[in-house]
Design an enzyme around this catalytic site. Structure first.
Site, PDB file in Angstrom:
ATOM      1  CB  SER A  21      -0.747  -0.024   1.331  1.00 55.71           C
ATOM      2  OG  SER A  21      -1.572   1.270   1.273  1.00 55.71           O
ATOM      3  CB  SER A  68      -8.249  -2.252   2.280  1.00 56.02           C
ATOM      4  OG  SER A  68      -8.370  -2.217   0.861  1.00 56.02           O
ATOM      5  CE  LYS A  72     -12.249  -0.470   0.982  1.00 53.32           C
ATOM      6  NZ  LYS A  72     -12.372  -0.057  -0.210  1.00 53.32           N
ATOM      7  CG  ASP A 108     -12.694   4.389  -1.667  1.00 53.16           C
ATOM      8  OD1 ASP A 108     -11.499   4.577  -1.772  1.00 53.16           O
ATOM      9  OD2 ASP A 108     -12.863   3.281  -0.998  1.00 53.16           O
ATOM     10  CB  ALA A 133     -21.806  -2.391  -9.241  1.00 49.78           C
ATOM     11  N   GLY A 134     -18.218  -2.497  -7.914  1.00 49.24           N
ATOM     12  CA  GLY A 134     -17.508  -3.067  -6.844  1.00 49.24           C
ATOM     13  C   GLY A 134     -17.128  -2.010  -5.767  1.00 49.24           C
ATOM     14  N   GLY A 135     -15.663  -2.271  -5.275  1.00 52.50           N
ATOM     15  CA  GLY A 135     -15.337  -1.415  -4.148  1.00 52.50           C
ATOM     16  C   GLY A 135     -15.126   0.041  -4.621  1.00 52.50           C
ATOM     17  CB  ALA A 136     -13.744   1.643  -7.715  1.00 51.80           C
TER      18      ALA A 136
HETATM   19  P1  NAD Z   1     -14.066  -5.020  -7.548  1.00 58.22           P
HETATM   20  O1  NAD Z   1     -13.569  -6.416  -7.679  1.00 58.22           O
HETATM   21  O2  NAD Z   1     -14.593  -4.676  -6.145  1.00 58.22           O
HETATM   22  O3  NAD Z   1     -15.040  -4.569  -8.543  1.00 58.22           O
HETATM   23  C1  NAD Z   1     -14.832  -4.758  -9.898  1.00 58.22           C
HETATM   24  C2  NAD Z   1     -16.185  -4.520 -10.680  1.00 58.22           C
HETATM   25  O4  NAD Z   1     -15.823  -4.516 -11.944  1.00 58.22           O
HETATM   26  C3  NAD Z   1     -17.269  -5.493 -10.487  1.00 58.22           C
HETATM   27  O5  NAD Z   1     -18.492  -4.691 -10.610  1.00 58.22           O
HETATM   28  C4  NAD Z   1     -17.118  -6.502 -11.601  1.00 58.22           C
HETATM   29  O6  NAD Z   1     -18.402  -6.888 -11.944  1.00 58.22           O
HETATM   30  C5  NAD Z   1     -16.565  -5.424 -12.895  1.00 58.22           C
HETATM   31  N1  NAD Z   1     -15.490  -6.311 -13.931  1.00 58.22           N
HETATM   32  C6  NAD Z   1     -14.584  -7.068 -13.409  1.00 58.22           C
HETATM   33  N2  NAD Z   1     -13.902  -7.467 -14.570  1.00 58.22           N
HETATM   34  C7  NAD Z   1     -14.514  -6.964 -15.433  1.00 58.22           C
HETATM   35  C8  NAD Z   1     -14.588  -7.062 -17.196  1.00 58.22           C
HETATM   36  N3  NAD Z   1     -13.553  -7.639 -17.360  1.00 58.22           N
HETATM   37  N4  NAD Z   1     -15.381  -6.684 -17.895  1.00 58.22           N
HETATM   38  C9  NAD Z   1     -16.487  -6.047 -17.212  1.00 58.22           C
HETATM   39  N5  NAD Z   1     -16.606  -5.720 -16.011  1.00 58.22           N
HETATM   40  C10 NAD Z   1     -15.764  -6.210 -15.236  1.00 58.22           C
HETATM   41  O7  NAD Z   1     -12.788  -4.122  -7.634  1.00 58.22           O
HETATM   42  P2  NAD Z   1     -12.813  -2.583  -7.128  1.00 58.22           P
HETATM   43  O8  NAD Z   1     -12.080  -2.430  -5.979  1.00 58.22           O
HETATM   44  O9  NAD Z   1     -14.009  -1.885  -7.424  1.00 58.22           O
HETATM   45  O10 NAD Z   1     -11.562  -1.936  -8.234  1.00 58.22           O
HETATM   46  C11 NAD Z   1     -11.824  -1.644  -9.497  1.00 58.22           C
HETATM   47  C12 NAD Z   1     -10.878  -0.738 -10.022  1.00 58.22           C
HETATM   48  O11 NAD Z   1     -10.798   0.609  -9.583  1.00 58.22           O
HETATM   49  C13 NAD Z   1      -9.480  -1.287 -10.026  1.00 58.22           C
HETATM   50  O12 NAD Z   1      -8.456  -0.904 -10.952  1.00 58.22           O
HETATM   51  C14 NAD Z   1      -8.942  -0.603  -8.678  1.00 58.22           C
HETATM   52  O13 NAD Z   1      -7.592  -0.492  -8.725  1.00 58.22           O
HETATM   53  C15 NAD Z   1      -9.390   0.879  -8.810  1.00 58.22           C
HETATM   54  N6  NAD Z   1      -9.535   1.556  -7.601  1.00 58.22           N
HETATM   55  C16 NAD Z   1      -9.206   2.689  -7.604  1.00 58.22           C
HETATM   56  C17 NAD Z   1      -9.270   3.666  -6.441  1.00 58.22           C
HETATM   57  C18 NAD Z   1      -8.979   4.889  -6.560  1.00 58.22           C
HETATM   58  O14 NAD Z   1      -8.801   5.440  -5.519  1.00 58.22           O
HETATM   59  N7  NAD Z   1      -8.564   5.382  -7.753  1.00 58.22           N
HETATM   60  C19 NAD Z   1     -10.185   3.101  -5.170  1.00 58.22           C
HETATM   61  C20 NAD Z   1     -10.791   1.694  -5.335  1.00 58.22           C
HETATM   62  C21 NAD Z   1     -10.132   1.049  -6.664  1.00 58.22           C
END
Ligand code: NAD
Length: 287
Positions: A21, A68, A72, A108, A133-136
């Site tokens: 991190s 994280s 979460k 976030d 619709a994940g963590g971001a």
């Molecule tokens: P996550 O696994 O919680 O969610 C991923 C989402 O993307 C899900 O909704 C999934 O269905 C979709 N997905 C995954 N692969 C896919 C594909 N091949 N085609 C279509 N949809 C797909 O992940 P997250 O934590 O939400 O992270 C997503 C991205 O955001 C990562 O690149 C992460 O590094 C980035 N992120 C950035 C920040 C920031 O502060 N900039 C914060 C959190 C996450």
């Protein structure tokens, strides 16, 4: 002031794995620059150690912690209160300890909105397309609604996250003035139409970073209009395939997720210390 002494207040980061991190560098750089007597340390804490981790916040009188994955959602039953951002998203990334009362926040979404604001774009009154619709994606959707976005379409492929997309859309419709709806990414026509409709397009899928570096969900520049604001949450690499396609399309406002990452940290920093993080300095330290 000696940097670490008998009065130093501890702030943690509890997740697993977490040693990669950038948050410790971010916060400790800021504490040093502002002469604040805090230290920020990362701890490998997974699900089965989480209850003890939260107990440590209370026992050691820590000011708080970031959390994280995989903690979460799991941390919520261990906390005393939740801010609206945590209630709407069902997730916590920041814990603040006020004299033994632990409150959970998700910063976030604030990070995303504040970074866009800094770049000259306010989500208020805007039509937004959010893919993922994940963590971001979930906190971005929730905070955009809280800050006055008018319409939010959330797209997800048909996987386990589709239900989360529907749940956050329902929560937005119930708890904010925004109108939210969902569609599946497999519906290419709906995706194309939403790109033509939106003011702001957020890719929150991680497509474009490892193991999908060099890939994008939009490969045809003609799907992107020049005045669309495009935000890819990926920050490594700094330029993703989507950003390259957008440049080819002549889109002027195209951003990666680095600013969101710094701003979510700045929002947590303010919750713990009451002070503004010196963002330019922190960005230099992380470059
Ligand atoms: P996550 O696994 O919680 O969610 C991923 C989402 O993307 C899900 O909704 C999934 O269905 C979709 N997905 C995954 N692969 C896919 C594909 N091949 N085609 C279509 N949809 C797909 O992940 P997250 O934590 O939400 O992270 C997503 C991205 O955001 C990562 O690149 C992460 O590094 C980035 N992120 C950035 C920040 C920031 O502060 N900039 C914060 C959190 C996450």
């Amino acid at each position: 002031m000696t940097r670490i002494d008998g009065h130093t207040i501890l702030i943690g980061l509890m997740a697993y794995p977490i040693r990669h991190s950038m948050s410790p560098t971010m916060h400790n750089t800021a504490f040093e620059a502002l002469n604040l007597n805090y230290a920020y340390l990362a701890f490998d804490i997974d699900g089965h150690q989480l209850a003890d981790g939260v107990k440590a916040i209370r026992t050691l009188d820590m000011r708080g912690s970031n959390v994280s994955m995989p903690n979460k959602q799991a941390i919520i039953p261990h906390l005393d209160k939740l801010d609206i951002s945590a209630k709407m998203t069902g997730a916590v990334n920041t814990v603040v300890n006020d004299d033994g009362v632990l409150t959970g926040y998700t910063t976030d979404g604030v990070g995303f909105v504040n970074d866009l604001k800094k770049k000259g774009h306010d989500v208020a009154g805007k039509k937004m397309l959010i893919v993922g619709a994940g963590g971001a994606g979930i906190p971005i959707a929730a905070q955009s609604a809280i800050e006055g976005a008018s319409d939010i379409r959330i797209a997800n492929r048909k996987d386990g996250h589709l239900k989360k997309a529907e749940e956050i859309a329902d929560s937005i419709n119930e708890n904010s003035g925004a109108v939210a709806s969902t569609f599946t990414l497999e519906d290419g026509e709906a995706f194309k139409a939403a790109l033509a409709w939106a003011d702001i397009y957020v890719d929150a899928t991680g497509v474009g970073m490892k193991p999908l570096e060099g890939k994008a969900l939009v490969n045809d520049p003609s799907w992107l209009k020049e005045d669309l604001v495009i935000y890819d949450t990926v920050y490594a690499p700094r330029t993703t395939k989507l950003m390259e396609v957008a440049k080819k399309a002549g889109v002027k406002n195209v951003y990666n997720g680095l600013g969101m990452m710094v701003e979510q940290g700045a929002a947590a920093f303010k919750l713990w210390t009451g002070q503004e993080m010196p963002i330019d300095l922190v960005e230099q330290a992380m470059a």
